[in-house]
Design an enzyme around this catalytic site. Structure first.
Site, PDB file in Angstrom:
ATOM      1  N   HIS A  40      28.565  -3.761  -6.452  1.00  0.00           N
ATOM      2  CA  HIS A  40      27.921  -3.155  -5.277  1.00  0.00           C
ATOM      3  C   HIS A  40      28.679  -3.611  -4.025  1.00  0.00           C
ATOM      4  O   HIS A  40      29.151  -4.753  -3.964  1.00  0.00           O
ATOM      5  CB  HIS A  40      26.452  -3.589  -5.205  1.00  0.00           C
ATOM      6  CG  HIS A  40      25.675  -2.816  -4.177  1.00  0.00           C
ATOM      7  ND1 HIS A  40      25.749  -3.098  -2.835  1.00  0.00           N
ATOM      8  CD2 HIS A  40      24.842  -1.746  -4.287  1.00  0.00           C
ATOM      9  CE1 HIS A  40      24.982  -2.237  -2.165  1.00  0.00           C
ATOM     10  NE2 HIS A  40      24.422  -1.407  -3.033  1.00  0.00           N
TER      11      HIS A  40
ATOM     12  N   GLU B 266      29.044   5.185  -3.460  1.00  0.00           N
ATOM     13  CA  GLU B 266      28.319   4.754  -2.268  1.00  0.00           C
ATOM     14  C   GLU B 266      29.312   4.459  -1.155  1.00  0.00           C
ATOM     15  O   GLU B 266      29.876   3.356  -1.097  1.00  0.00           O
ATOM     16  CB  GLU B 266      27.526   3.470  -2.553  1.00  0.00           C
ATOM     17  CG  GLU B 266      26.478   3.598  -3.629  1.00  0.00           C
ATOM     18  CD  GLU B 266      25.394   2.533  -3.477  1.00  0.00           C
ATOM     19  OE1 GLU B 266      24.264   2.900  -3.184  1.00  0.00           O
ATOM     20  OE2 GLU B 266      25.682   1.338  -3.628  1.00  0.00           O
TER      21      GLU B 266
HETATM   22  P1  13P Z   1      20.310   2.542   1.497  1.00  0.00           P
HETATM   23  O1  13P Z   1      19.641   3.623   0.699  1.00  0.00           O
HETATM   24  O2  13P Z   1      19.362   1.592   2.155  1.00  0.00           O
HETATM   25  O3  13P Z   1      21.335   3.127   2.439  1.00  0.00           O
HETATM   26  O4  13P Z   1      21.118   1.640   0.452  1.00  0.00           O
HETATM   27  C1  13P Z   1      21.953   2.253  -0.446  1.00  0.00           C
HETATM   28  C2  13P Z   1      22.390   1.262  -1.463  1.00  0.00           C
HETATM   29  O5  13P Z   1      23.131   0.346  -1.181  1.00  0.00           O
HETATM   30  C3  13P Z   1      21.858   1.423  -2.825  1.00  0.00           C
HETATM   31  O6  13P Z   1      22.532   0.595  -3.715  1.00  0.00           O
END
Ligand code: 13P
Length: 234
Positions: A86, A155
């Site tokens: 992550h 992400e």
């Molecule tokens: P948010 O949905 O708070 O932007 O976070 C995304 C995230 O890092 C999920 O792993």
């Protein structure tokens, strides 16, 4: 097929909130849902209704590593999934591509399904380098690995917790690109999107081509909100 929704609770909620969370989710009709709490709540949240996912693991099975938890240990309590790499781990805790690769290997060896997180920084996007950055992260982590089942969370770092999301064309193009990069590593891949997913955008994002689901941070912390989002996409 219904979309996969994953709640990444990060380092949020106290024990009583977790009990309430479980109660509300177990009473609902939610399917294709995975919950990813702090390690201390993994056992509490174990349920027949949904699988649990850890947020991190150590790549060695046992040893003198105070404060760490291994994939072997996670597996032994019934954890079925784990987030790997992550961006908060990479950026705040200095996890390197090597660490990510070791973790991915150990996760798979211990029979846990990895959710490999990739994504570019704002600067990369400004320089139109998002595909290079993401393919580098994927190639480094996966190398020549053959995996039965893999989930990749795209992400973009600049979209996490900011309220910003890429335009739809960019999400579609990144997801199809990611599928093409990993096609030799696995036949069973899901590419899900993460970064500021909420009740207002979840329906549109989940309807995009090649988006197999979403990884939700902030908006997943409230179980009723989570169910609202599920009802919008089911
Ligand atoms: P948010 O949905 O708070 O932007 O976070 C995304 C995230 O890092 C999920 O792993």
């Amino acid at each position: 097929m219904s979309k996969l929704l994953i709640a990444n609770l990060k380092m949020n909620l106290e024990y009583n909130d977790i009990l309430e969370y479980k109660k509300i989710i177990e009473k609902s009709d939610i399917t294709n849902f995975i919950i990813c709490p702090s390690n201390i709540y993994l056992t509490t949240l174990l349920s027949k209704k949904y699988p649990v996912c850890a947020q991190n693991g150590h790549y060695l099975d046992f040893g003198a590593f105070t404060g760490e938890v291994s994939f072997k240990q996670l597996k032994s309590i019934g954890v079925e999934y784990c987030l790997i790499g992550h961006s908060e781990r990479r950026n705040i805790f200095d996890e390197s591509d090597d660490d990510v690769r070791r973790k991915l290997n150990s996760c798979i060896e211990n029979g846990i399904i990895p959710i490999l997180c990739v994504g570019e920084h704002k600067k990369d996007r400004e320089n139109e380098l998002e595909k290079e950055v993401v393919s580098e992260q994927l190639r480094y982590a996966l190398d020549n690995l053959k995996v039965d089942k893999l989930i990749i969370a795209y992400e973009p770092v600049w979209a996490i917790g900011t309220g910003l999301t890429p335009i739809e064309e960019d999400i579609i193009s990144m997801h199809s690109y990611i599928k093409s990069v990993v096609k030799d590593n696995t036949k069973d891949v899901k590419v899900i999107y993460g970064g500021s997913v909420n009740e207002t955008n979840i329906k549109d994002i989940c309807s995009l081509d090649n988006v197999d689901g979403v990884l939700i941070g902030g908006a997943s912390n409230n179980p009723n909100n989570m169910l609202k989002m599920y009802n919008l996409v089911k």
